[in-house]
Design a protein around this motif. Structure first.
Motif, PDB file in Angstrom:
ATOM      1  N   PRO A 247       0.791  -1.233   0.000  1.00 30.17           N
ATOM      2  CA  PRO A 247       0.000   0.000   0.000  1.00 30.17           C
ATOM      3  C   PRO A 247       0.822   1.281   0.000  1.00 30.17           C
ATOM      4  O   PRO A 247       0.400   2.288  -0.551  1.00 30.17           O
ATOM      5  N   TYR A 248       2.032   1.248   0.578  1.00 30.96           N
ATOM      6  CA  TYR A 248       2.793   2.497   0.700  1.00 30.96           C
ATOM      7  C   TYR A 248       3.866   2.646  -0.381  1.00 30.96           C
ATOM      8  O   TYR A 248       4.634   3.608  -0.379  1.00 30.96           O
ATOM      9  N   LEU A 249       3.927   1.709  -1.327  1.00 35.83           N
ATOM     10  CA  LEU A 249       4.972   1.739  -2.353  1.00 35.83           C
ATOM     11  C   LEU A 249       4.866   3.024  -3.185  1.00 35.83           C
ATOM     12  O   LEU A 249       3.793   3.357  -3.690  1.00 35.83           O
ATOM     13  N   GLY A 250       5.973   3.743  -3.321  1.00 32.70           N
ATOM     14  CA  GLY A 250       5.987   4.995  -4.089  1.00 32.70           C
ATOM     15  C   GLY A 250       5.700   6.215  -3.235  1.00 32.70           C
ATOM     16  O   GLY A 250       5.902   7.349  -3.674  1.00 32.70           O
ATOM     17  N   GLN A 251       5.248   5.984  -1.998  1.00 32.62           N
ATOM     18  CA  GLN A 251       4.893   7.136  -1.150  1.00 32.62           C
ATOM     19  C   GLN A 251       6.053   7.502  -0.217  1.00 32.62           C
ATOM     20  O   GLN A 251       7.071   6.842  -0.170  1.00 32.62           O
TER      21      GLN A 251
ATOM     22  N   VAL B 148      10.027   3.375   1.815  1.00 31.31           N
ATOM     23  CA  VAL B 148      10.550   3.778   3.124  1.00 31.31           C
ATOM     24  C   VAL B 148      10.485   2.675   4.164  1.00 31.31           C
ATOM     25  O   VAL B 148       9.625   1.799   4.122  1.00 31.31           O
ATOM     26  N   LEU B 149      11.396   2.772   5.116  1.00 32.77           N
ATOM     27  CA  LEU B 149      11.445   1.779   6.173  1.00 32.77           C
ATOM     28  C   LEU B 149      10.562   2.201   7.334  1.00 32.77           C
ATOM     29  O   LEU B 149      10.364   3.395   7.575  1.00 32.77           O
ATOM     30  N   GLY B 150      10.026   1.212   8.008  1.00 29.05           N
ATOM     31  CA  GLY B 150       9.147   1.458   9.151  1.00 29.05           C
ATOM     32  C   GLY B 150       8.668   0.125   9.681  1.00 29.05           C
ATOM     33  O   GLY B 150       9.048  -0.928   9.180  1.00 29.05           O
TER      34      GLY B 150
ATOM     35  N   PRO C  97       3.325  -2.056   7.838  1.00 27.80           N
ATOM     36  CA  PRO C  97       3.232  -2.199   6.373  1.00 27.80           C
ATOM     37  C   PRO C  97       2.244  -1.218   5.732  1.00 27.80           C
ATOM     38  O   PRO C  97       2.311  -0.995   4.517  1.00 27.80           O
ATOM     39  N   ALA C  98       1.373  -0.612   6.545  1.00 26.17           N
ATOM     40  CA  ALA C  98       0.444   0.372   5.965  1.00 26.17           C
ATOM     41  C   ALA C  98       1.152   1.686   5.654  1.00 26.17           C
ATOM     42  O   ALA C  98       0.708   2.459   4.802  1.00 26.17           O
TER      43      ALA C  98
ATOM     44  N   HIS D  31      14.075  -5.317   4.834  1.00 30.83           N
ATOM     45  CA  HIS D  31      13.474  -6.462   4.173  1.00 30.83           C
ATOM     46  C   HIS D  31      12.066  -6.080   3.738  1.00 30.83           C
ATOM     47  O   HIS D  31      11.295  -5.544   4.523  1.00 30.83           O
ATOM     48  N   VAL D  32      11.716  -6.308   2.464  1.00 33.32           N
ATOM     49  CA  VAL D  32      10.391  -5.891   1.962  1.00 33.32           C
ATOM     50  C   VAL D  32       9.293  -6.667   2.692  1.00 33.32           C
ATOM     51  O   VAL D  32       9.358  -7.901   2.786  1.00 33.32           O
ATOM     52  N   HIS D  33       8.306  -5.917   3.199  1.00 37.28           N
ATOM     53  CA  HIS D  33       7.218  -6.561   3.941  1.00 37.28           C
ATOM     54  C   HIS D  33       6.558  -7.639   3.084  1.00 37.28           C
ATOM     55  O   HIS D  33       6.133  -7.380   1.948  1.00 37.28           O
ATOM     56  N   GLY D  34       6.467  -8.819   3.628  1.00 38.25           N
ATOM     57  CA  GLY D  34       5.658  -9.870   2.995  1.00 38.25           C
ATOM     58  C   GLY D  34       6.320 -10.608   1.849  1.00 38.25           C
ATOM     59  O   GLY D  34       5.697 -11.490   1.254  1.00 38.25           O
TER      60      GLY D  34
END
Ligand SMILES: Cc1cc2nc3c(=O)[nH]c(=O)nc-3n(C[C@H](O)[C@H](O)[C@H](O)COP(=O)(O)OP(=O)(O)OC[C@H]3O[C@@H](n4cnc5c(N)ncnc54)[C@H](O)[C@@H]3O)c2cc1C
Ligand code: SF4
Length: 512
Positions: free
Chosen positions: A285-289, A457-459, A462-463, A472-475
């Protein structure tokens, strides 16, 4: 055995194991790293040194310093991403500068090296809940190593150009902190070609340091090889796929597929990594943001004596005096004549008259630690970046512009070009306060974007993030992002040291 460099392969030129032509190049390694810039090269060398076979894949060509073009036109053609035509759109159009060649943007950057400020790492730990993933100790240890490997030193006084001396003088006269820059440069000749690639091999960029070492240790490099997608099977990254691209006419060449036995690390930059993951079909969901930057703009002082900005390093003096209170960094920036022409504005005789004064000009810039948050989208037209500096960002830029103009006058400039559309273009010392009337409107300013962050971005959630604290990419198992796109905030200082250190820490953890 040393590794291989595989450059452009024409369509149909590669045979498979049975000798059939046109089947595409197929390779396999423990790890595949996509993108050979600050993050990718640091991660790749760490994995290869750790004993893992690594293939580094770069969309741009390999250029040795002896082959760097000597003109700015050649630099844009051979080294800049999309001929330097990358832009951010919003309520104005802002150029985005990045490189596309083996070694990435460090090949064309000013080589400034600044440690990650402690307040940034504390903010990530406390507010973003990242724990000790990037503690001051881990980042500090990695930066110790990087500084030793890339021969980080302060610029020797004897290669400083006159414009740097004037800026240091200006800082003193307005009583604010200012310093000579520290860089990954050894034996600088002061030839002011840093932004076109250092033909003297003084700048310790990945294409002359870590990447040759990677190959000496058995790692392979693919150049002219833009990765089209990361292959994900059953929730796990298993390799990458793409087509070679001709370095000059950009025509599509042979297909390549590289299988990764242990994992894929993406480091295609803050404008490249998120679109790559989008093309790969990742539904995050947050890809590109969460896209951020340090937009900057310059102020030119015109002096009675020669400033000769074509002598000395492209950047040599800076101040972080107002990093925390106002949110700006100030730097000297010398440009070759062709780029200078693009920055000072005007056309016809107005521009020619300005260029006639080139030898008398000194340019200093404000880089804003901007609040603005942008977004990358990927569609059939390619990648689009939406980014609009806020009124607060503009007011910080206006503050920096006025301060730099004042410093120019204190240091002896007779006139200043502030670069703000709608104001009298050239001002004298008694007109300095005119800058207070500069409109807080992006269309009136000549922003440029070169310090870029985010998109993956890291956090912890995953939302609101794409990668976790271990990058590490979520999921998706065995898929990491190790470049500027993972950085979740602005830094307020030049980013390459932070990017390299984060990539190194992450690769060490993976290798461990
Ligand atoms: C003019 C300029 C001056 C700067 N000066 C400084 C400075 O002095 N100090 C400092 O700290 N920072 C500086 N920066 C910023 C710094 O260089 C960048 O922040 C840093 O290089 C970003 O690292 P990265 O690994 O994220 O991306 P990059 O270094 O840009 O590397 C990304 C690489 O990935 C490749 N790539 C992209 N897509 C693909 C794909 N699909 N397949 C394969 N490869 C791909 C690109 O071609 C590129 O080589 C400057 C930037 C610019 C533009
Ligand atoms: S000033 Fe010249 S020698 Fe020094 S780093 Fe820049 S390009 Fe290389």
């Amino acid at each position: 055995m040393p590794g291989r460099h595989i450059a452009f392969q024409a369509a149909g030129a590669v045979a498979d194991a049975t000798g059939r032509l046109g089947q595409g190049l197929e390779l396999e390694a423990d790890y595949v790293v996509v993108g050979s810039g600050a993050g990718g090269s640091a991660a790749a060398i760490t994995l290869q040194r750790g004993g893992f076979s690594t293939i580094l894949i770069e969309s741009g060509p390999w250029r040795d310093p002896e082959d760097y073009p000597s003109s700015m036109y050649g630099t844009m053609r051979d080294m800049f991403t999309d001929w330097g035509q990358l832009i951010a759109t919003g309520d104005s159009i802002i150029p985005v500068v990045q490189a596309q060649l083996v070694g990435g943007t460090p090949v064309i950057n000013s080589a400034i090296v600044v440690r990650t400020p402690g307040d940034v790492l504390q903010d990530w730990r406390d507010r973003l809940g990242l724990g000790d993933a990037f503690s001051e100790r881990k980042i500090g240890d990695a930066q110790d190593k990087i500084e030793q490997q890339l021969k980080i030193t302060q610029i020797p006084v004897d290669v400083l150009g006159p414009t740097t001396q004037r800026m240091l003088d200006g800082f003193q006269r307005v009583s604010i902190e200012g310093h000579i820059i520290t860089r990954n440069v050894h034996d600088c000749q002061g030839s002011m070609q840093c932004l076109q690639g250092c033909r003297n091999r003084a700048k310790q960029t990945p294409n002359i340091t870590w990447i040759p070492e990677l190959m000496a240790l058995g790692g392979h490099v693919l150049s002219c090889a833009p990765v089209h997608r990361v292959r994900v099977e059953k929730g796990q990254a298993v390799g990458v796929h793409g087509w070679f691209r001709h370095p000059e006419n950009r025509s599509k060449g042979e297909a390549f597929s590289v299988r990764a036995k242990r994992g894929v690390l993406v480091a295609a930059s803050a404008t490249g990594s998120a679109p790559l993951l989008m093309r790969s079909g990742l539904d995050l969901p947050y890809l590109g943001q969460g896209w951020r930057a340090h937009p900057g703009a310059g102020v030119v002082g015109i002096y009675p004596d020669f400033m000769d900005m074509h002598k000395g390093p492209s950047q040599a003096a800076a101040s972080i005096h107002h990093r925390l209170d106002v949110g700006i960094k100030m730097e000297h920036l010398s440009l070759p004549l062709e780029l200078f022409a693009a920055r000072v504005g005007g056309g016809g005789s107005v521009l020619m008259n300005k260029l006639e004064e080139y030898r008398h000009c000194a340019m200093w810039v404000t880089a804003v630690r901007a609040q603005a948050v942008g977004r990358l989208r990927h569609g059939w037209l390619g990648t689009r970046l939406h980014y609009v500096p806020t009124a607060e960002d503009l007011s910080r830029l206006r503050f920096g512009t006025k301060l730099l103009a004042r410093m120019h006058f204190e240091a002896g400039a007779e006139r200043v070009w502030h670069g703000v559309y709608g104001l009298k273009p050239e001002i004298t010392k008694d007109e300095l306060d005119l800058i207070d009337q500069a409109p807080l409107d992006n269309k009136a300013w000549t922003w440029v974007l070169s310090h870029l962050f985010g998109g993956c971005v890291l956090g912890t959630d995953p939302a609101t993030s794409v990668v976790g604290p271990d990058l590490h990419v979520h999921g998706v198992r065995r898929l990491h992002v190790v470049d500027a796109s993972a950085i979740p905030t602005t830094l307020g200082v030049n980013p390459q040291h932070t990017i390299m250190a984060m990539a190194m820490v992450t690769a060490q953890t993976i290798a461990g």
